[in-house]
Design a protein around this motif. Sequence first.
Motif, PDB file in Angstrom:
ATOM      1  N   HIS A   8      26.210  57.501 -27.894  1.00 45.52           N
ATOM      2  CA  HIS A   8      26.737  57.983 -26.611  1.00 45.52           C
ATOM      3  C   HIS A   8      28.258  57.814 -26.652  1.00 45.52           C
ATOM      4  N   VAL A   9      28.977  58.931 -26.728  1.00 46.16           N
ATOM      5  CA  VAL A   9      30.437  58.916 -26.848  1.00 46.16           C
ATOM      6  C   VAL A   9      31.036  59.658 -25.660  1.00 46.16           C
ATOM      7  N   CYS A  10      32.127  59.111 -25.127  1.00 47.93           N
ATOM      8  CA  CYS A  10      32.825  59.723 -23.991  1.00 47.93           C
ATOM      9  C   CYS A  10      34.312  59.796 -24.319  1.00 47.93           C
ATOM     10  N   ALA A  11      34.785  60.991 -24.717  1.00 52.06           N
ATOM     11  CA  ALA A  11      36.202  61.206 -25.016  1.00 52.06           C
ATOM     12  C   ALA A  11      36.875  61.710 -23.748  1.00 52.06           C
ATOM     13  N   PHE A  12      37.837  60.960 -23.223  1.00 53.19           N
ATOM     14  CA  PHE A  12      38.338  61.252 -21.881  1.00 53.19           C
ATOM     15  C   PHE A  12      39.857  61.408 -21.837  1.00 53.19           C
ATOM     16  N   ASP A  13      40.298  62.013 -20.745  1.00 60.80           N
ATOM     17  CA  ASP A  13      41.727  62.178 -20.471  1.00 60.80           C
ATOM     18  C   ASP A  13      41.953  62.045 -18.976  1.00 60.80           C
ATOM     19  N   LEU A  14      43.036  61.370 -18.615  1.00 63.59           N
ATOM     20  CA  LEU A  14      43.429  61.231 -17.217  1.00 63.59           C
ATOM     21  C   LEU A  14      44.721  61.991 -16.968  1.00 63.59           C
ATOM     22  N   GLU A  15      44.900  62.442 -15.743  1.00 67.23           N
ATOM     23  CA  GLU A  15      46.182  62.989 -15.302  1.00 67.23           C
ATOM     24  C   GLU A  15      46.594  62.252 -14.034  1.00 67.23           C
ATOM     25  N   TRP A  16      47.860  61.845 -13.990  1.00 70.48           N
ATOM     26  CA  TRP A  16      48.354  61.138 -12.807  1.00 70.48           C
ATOM     27  C   TRP A  16      49.724  61.656 -12.413  1.00 70.48           C
ATOM     28  N   VAL A  17      50.077  61.430 -11.137  1.00 74.96           N
ATOM     29  CA  VAL A  17      51.290  61.989 -10.545  1.00 74.96           C
ATOM     30  C   VAL A  17      51.928  60.939  -9.647  1.00 74.96           C
ATOM     31  N   PRO A  18      53.199  61.110  -9.257  1.00 75.83           N
ATOM     32  CA  PRO A  18      53.831  60.153  -8.344  1.00 75.83           C
ATOM     33  C   PRO A  18      53.051  60.029  -7.038  1.00 75.83           C
ATOM     34  N   ASP A  19      52.899  58.798  -6.578  1.00 79.65           N
ATOM     35  CA  ASP A  19      52.167  58.536  -5.338  1.00 79.65           C
ATOM     36  C   ASP A  19      53.161  58.175  -4.235  1.00 79.65           C
TER      37      ASP A  19
END
Length: 296
Positions: A8-19
């Motif tokens: 079970h493999v989970c290749a992930f990416d996040l995107e974030w911005v100024p809060d």
Amino acid sequence: MFKSVSRHVCAFDLEWVPDPISGRRVYGLPTTLPDAEVFEVMWAKAGATAEKPRPHLKTALCRVVAVSAVVREQQNNGEVTLRLTTLPRQGDRLMDEGELISTFLGYVGQHHPQLVGFNSQTADLPILLQRGLVSGVSAAEFCRRADKGWGSDYFSRHGDAHVDLKSLLSGWGIATPTLHELAAAMGIPGQVGPEPHDVVNWWVEGDLRSIVAQSQFDALSTYLLWLRAARFAGFFSAAQYIEEEGRVRGMVGDRITQGDHHLVQYLNRWDSFNPQSADAVILPLTAPAEATDQAA
């Protein structure tokens, strides 16, 4: 490299911005100050210059707005399923940050996949923890440490529960490539589209859909880079590697037929590379060997 490839493999990416909410709190700005002006203060405090007016902000001051993952599951009978999943599920609707983080970490904590990222050890994982604290969520199962060995301990730097491909393949320093550079060099889509992506610009312009699409592109590239690394390490034979890449193409094609037309850009970029180059790098480096067991 890594010691195992999990079922079970989970290749992930996040995107974030100024809060802007965090910006107001940290810099003592009035709640009535418009977001655009809060952003300018945040960038100024981060060392903005004429050449670089929007410098990177500390992750604690940023809001996670999208997470995408390519999930590979191998059943006991050897059958492999592959899927691309994204939060928010509707790419044009902003999701509550706490709900997004809680949903993603809740899934990881419940199912214990082998996490794969690029710069995830120093960027993606820390922002999930920092912003999870800011949002006041609980991720007890994800945070649980293994009593013996490393198991699914996502905080251990010595196990395979969390594989950071940047740390593994690139190290640190002036010669370190980005995900896009490393991927494109090996015939995997890096930059998709005519211009380098700019998540902050999209956020300021209110273009959440482009941010979500970029998250999906990067998750796909991270997964394909992991496949190449697993092939290099001997977990896939040449034939198995070709089959695994075919699964990715099939999955992307299915999503396009279901209405995710932005993924056509990714597939076109992938097809634009010289296929002969891709064939060359999957040839055995030594005498052919029997396929190894993929189980963790």
